[in-house]
Design a protein around this motif. Structure first.
Motif, mmCIF file in Angstrom:
data_model
loop_
_atom_site.group_PDB
_atom_site.id
_atom_site.type_symbol
_atom_site.label_atom_id
_atom_site.label_comp_id
_atom_site.label_asym_id
_atom_site.label_seq_id
_atom_site.Cartn_x
_atom_site.Cartn_y
_atom_site.Cartn_z
ATOM 1 N N ARG A 131 1.258 -1.062 -0.235
ATOM 2 C CA ARG A 131 0.077 0.054 -0.024
ATOM 3 C C ARG A 131 0.926 1.289 -0.031
ATOM 4 O O ARG A 131 0.998 2.191 1.270
ATOM 5 C CB ARG A 131 -0.859 0.428 1.006
ATOM 6 C CG ARG A 131 -2.286 0.910 0.939
ATOM 7 C CD ARG A 131 -2.789 0.932 2.376
ATOM 8 N NE ARG A 131 -2.849 -0.651 3.031
ATOM 9 C CZ ARG A 131 -3.842 -1.195 3.862
ATOM 10 N NH1 ARG A 131 -5.007 -0.566 3.881
ATOM 11 N NH2 ARG A 131 -3.698 -1.875 4.347
ATOM 12 N N LEU A 132 1.662 1.110 -1.025
ATOM 13 C CA LEU A 132 2.847 2.862 -1.119
ATOM 14 C C LEU A 132 1.550 3.787 -1.748
ATOM 15 O O LEU A 132 1.033 3.495 -2.478
ATOM 16 C CB LEU A 132 3.897 2.283 -1.687
ATOM 17 C CG LEU A 132 4.860 1.487 -1.087
ATOM 18 C CD1 LEU A 132 5.877 1.079 -1.778
ATOM 19 C CD2 LEU A 132 4.909 2.454 0.536
ATOM 20 N N GLN A 133 1.581 4.616 -1.586
ATOM 21 C CA GLN A 133 1.208 6.185 -2.200
ATOM 22 C C GLN A 133 0.712 6.266 -3.887
ATOM 23 O O GLN A 133 -0.350 6.325 -4.380
ATOM 24 C CB GLN A 133 1.738 7.305 -1.555
ATOM 25 C CG GLN A 133 1.925 7.839 -0.403
ATOM 26 C CD GLN A 133 0.848 7.940 -0.709
ATOM 27 O OE1 GLN A 133 -0.056 7.836 -0.100
ATOM 28 N NE2 GLN A 133 0.745 6.755 1.538
ATOM 29 N N ASN A 134 2.215 5.752 -4.551
ATOM 30 C CA ASN A 134 2.115 5.658 -6.419
ATOM 31 C C ASN A 134 3.125 4.555 -6.498
ATOM 32 O O ASN A 134 4.229 3.725 -5.706
ATOM 33 C CB ASN A 134 2.621 6.799 -6.650
ATOM 34 C CG ASN A 134 3.452 7.669 -6.108
ATOM 35 O OD1 ASN A 134 4.781 7.113 -5.702
ATOM 36 N ND2 ASN A 134 3.597 9.062 -5.685
ATOM 37 N N LYS A 135 3.158 4.394 -7.829
ATOM 38 C CA LYS A 135 3.783 3.598 -8.520
ATOM 39 C C LYS A 135 5.464 3.652 -8.143
ATOM 40 O O LYS A 135 6.562 3.296 -8.061
ATOM 41 C CB LYS A 135 3.636 3.657 -9.839
ATOM 42 C CG LYS A 135 3.946 2.261 -11.485
ATOM 43 C CD LYS A 135 4.160 2.162 -11.947
ATOM 44 C CE LYS A 135 4.838 2.125 -13.511
ATOM 45 N NZ LYS A 135 4.281 2.034 -14.560
ATOM 46 N N LYS A 136 5.772 4.903 -8.559
ATOM 47 C CA LYS A 136 6.818 5.795 -8.136
ATOM 48 C C LYS A 136 7.676 5.488 -7.165
ATOM 49 O O LYS A 136 8.507 4.773 -7.454
ATOM 50 C CB LYS A 136 7.337 7.298 -8.442
ATOM 51 C CG LYS A 136 8.651 8.027 -8.286
ATOM 52 C CD LYS A 136 8.263 9.393 -8.736
ATOM 53 C CE LYS A 136 9.874 9.395 -8.885
ATOM 54 N NZ LYS A 136 9.697 10.382 -6.956
ATOM 55 N N GLU A 137 6.894 5.478 -5.748
ATOM 56 C CA GLU A 137 7.117 5.103 -4.171
ATOM 57 C C GLU A 137 6.979 4.273 -4.349
ATOM 58 O O GLU A 137 8.184 3.449 -3.510
ATOM 59 C CB GLU A 137 6.048 5.774 -3.567
ATOM 60 C CG GLU A 137 6.743 5.741 -1.806
ATOM 61 C CD GLU A 137 5.581 5.758 -1.100
ATOM 62 O OE1 GLU A 137 5.829 5.752 0.186
ATOM 63 O OE2 GLU A 137 4.846 6.609 -1.513
ATOM 64 N N LEU A 138 7.021 2.786 -5.051
ATOM 65 C CA LEU A 138 6.554 1.189 -5.201
ATOM 66 C C LEU A 138 7.986 1.223 -5.582
ATOM 67 O O LEU A 138 8.879 0.556 -5.168
ATOM 68 C CB LEU A 138 5.709 1.321 -5.524
ATOM 69 C CG LEU A 138 5.421 -0.846 -5.969
ATOM 70 C CD1 LEU A 138 4.627 -0.880 -4.017
ATOM 71 C CD2 LEU A 138 4.009 -1.445 -6.662
ATOM 72 N N MET A 139 8.054 1.612 -6.422
ATOM 73 C CA MET A 139 9.825 1.262 -6.983
ATOM 74 C C MET A 139 10.605 1.819 -6.502
ATOM 75 O O MET A 139 11.883 0.722 -6.911
ATOM 76 C CB MET A 139 8.948 2.061 -8.918
ATOM 77 C CG MET A 139 10.170 1.533 -10.075
ATOM 78 S SD MET A 139 10.374 2.497 -11.507
ATOM 79 C CE MET A 139 8.870 2.084 -12.180
ATOM 80 N N GLU A 140 10.953 2.512 -5.589
ATOM 81 C CA GLU A 140 11.757 3.352 -5.232
ATOM 82 C C GLU A 140 12.085 2.050 -4.059
ATOM 83 O O GLU A 140 13.132 1.931 -3.962
ATOM 84 C CB GLU A 140 11.815 4.404 -4.708
ATOM 85 C CG GLU A 140 12.230 5.710 -6.250
ATOM 86 C CD GLU A 140 11.799 7.070 -5.330
ATOM 87 O OE1 GLU A 140 11.087 6.899 -4.763
ATOM 88 O OE2 GLU A 140 12.001 7.977 -6.531
#
Ligand code: GTP
Ligand code: MG
Length: 304
Positions: free
Chosen positions: A194-203
């Protein structure tokens, strides 16, 4: 099919099997275009996806067009074509890494069943006498760490955990070190869905991967994407996203008990060809089953 888990699996696929050859009877009828259309529709409605449905239709036509066929024979023929798609991707998650530990990163969207699946894997591996360690890499919410701790205790395995909101990378670092020092066979890492967005998940996943690789350049050996069968076709777009952000090496599909959307398993096999390691058929620790392509194919087609 007498065991309770396979009955639950059967419930999950009833939608497809009821529709297959619904216009046919026990009396043989010639396999014609209309029946093939019905089969294709039934498969699409049951989340097998247009590509797999078209492929199965074409194969049936090639082999049996114009022949006399009963509903039962049609279902048997569909089961065989589904099995052909599933067989190449059936691949258990085996502990083979040398040196140990084998590091298994478990990823997937929120609620897909990651933490439960990790408990099930821990149970399975300990049954096989492997030493297992879990890492609570989901620090996004407090309950996630507690949930994994409860499962670890139940499965009788150790857990490396940190504070809520802590850095998953540092937990993972400690876990690899502990697993290496204590001769653990399999380190299974939970992650946040449950991360904010794809970029955050990717990082976040990239950082976890980097840290894993620092202590063991082969790690993670497995990147297992957990998919919830009840999501139907949405499970496919999740494969796209997680392939891109984390490099998926295999799939586990959960909640195949009682959902009518399990056909997505065939769509995933057809479109991605990723190994399918196991299937989840319930909420208990024992409810992870090896992926048996012939059985699943027969259940989907209603001939199990
Ligand atoms: N019926 C059924 N329920 C399952 C299965 N696998 C997991 N669940 C249930 O699905 C819910 C979510 O499972 P979790 O393991 O917490 O999912 P998660 O991916 O870790 O979720 P987050 O930590 O929020 O990202 C729980 O209520 C589980 O009991 C399965 O195979 N069958
Ligand atoms: Mg979780």
């Amino acid at each position: 099919m007498s065991t309770s888990w396979s009955d639950r699996l059967l419930g999950g696929f009833r939608k497809t099997s009821e529709r297959l050859g619904a216009n046919l009877t026990g009396v043989a009828t010639r396999l014609d275009e209309a029946t093939l259309d019905d089969v294709e529709d039934a498969l699409i409605i049951s989340d097998l996806g247009p590509a797999a449905a078209a492929r199965i239709r074409a194969k049936l036509k090639e082999k049996s067009f114009g022949l006399e066929i009963t509903q039962r024979e049609l279902k048997e023929a569909v089961a065989e074509e589904i099995a052909e798609i599933l067989r190449p991707v059936a691949k258990p998650l085996e502990i083979t890494a040398f040196p140990r530990p084998q590091v298994i990163l478990v990823i997937g969207v929120n609620g897909s069943g990651k933490t439960t699946t990790i408990a099930k894997l821990a149970h399975l591996f300990t049954e096989d006498d492997y030493g297992v360690l879990l890492a609570a890499g989901d620090t996004f919410r407090a309950a996630a760490i507690g949930q994994l701790a409860t499962w670890a205790e139940r499965a009788g395995v150790d857990l490396v955990r940190g504070p809520e909101g802590g850095d998953p990378a540092s937990i993972v670092f400690d876990a690899v070190k502990q697993a290496t020092d204590t001769g653990i066979d399999a380190l299974v890492v939970d992650t946040a869905g449950r991360l904010q967005n794809k970029k955050e998940l990717m990082e976040e996943l990239a950082k976890i991967r980097r840290v894993l690789g620092r202590l063991n350049e082969e790690a993670p050996h497995d990147v297992v994407l957990v998919l919830d069968a009840t999501n139907g076709q949405n499970a496919l777009s999740q494969i796209d996203v997680f392939q891109e952000v984390a490099g998926v090496t295999g799939l586990i599909m959960t909640k195949l008990d009682g959902t009518a959307r399990g056909g997505v398993l065939v769509a995933a096999a057809e479109q991605y060809g990723l190994p399918i390691h196991a299937i989840g058929v319930g909420e208990k620790m024992e409810d992870l089953r090896p992926f048996d392509p012939d059985l699943v194919a027969r259940v989907i087609a209603g001939v199990a």
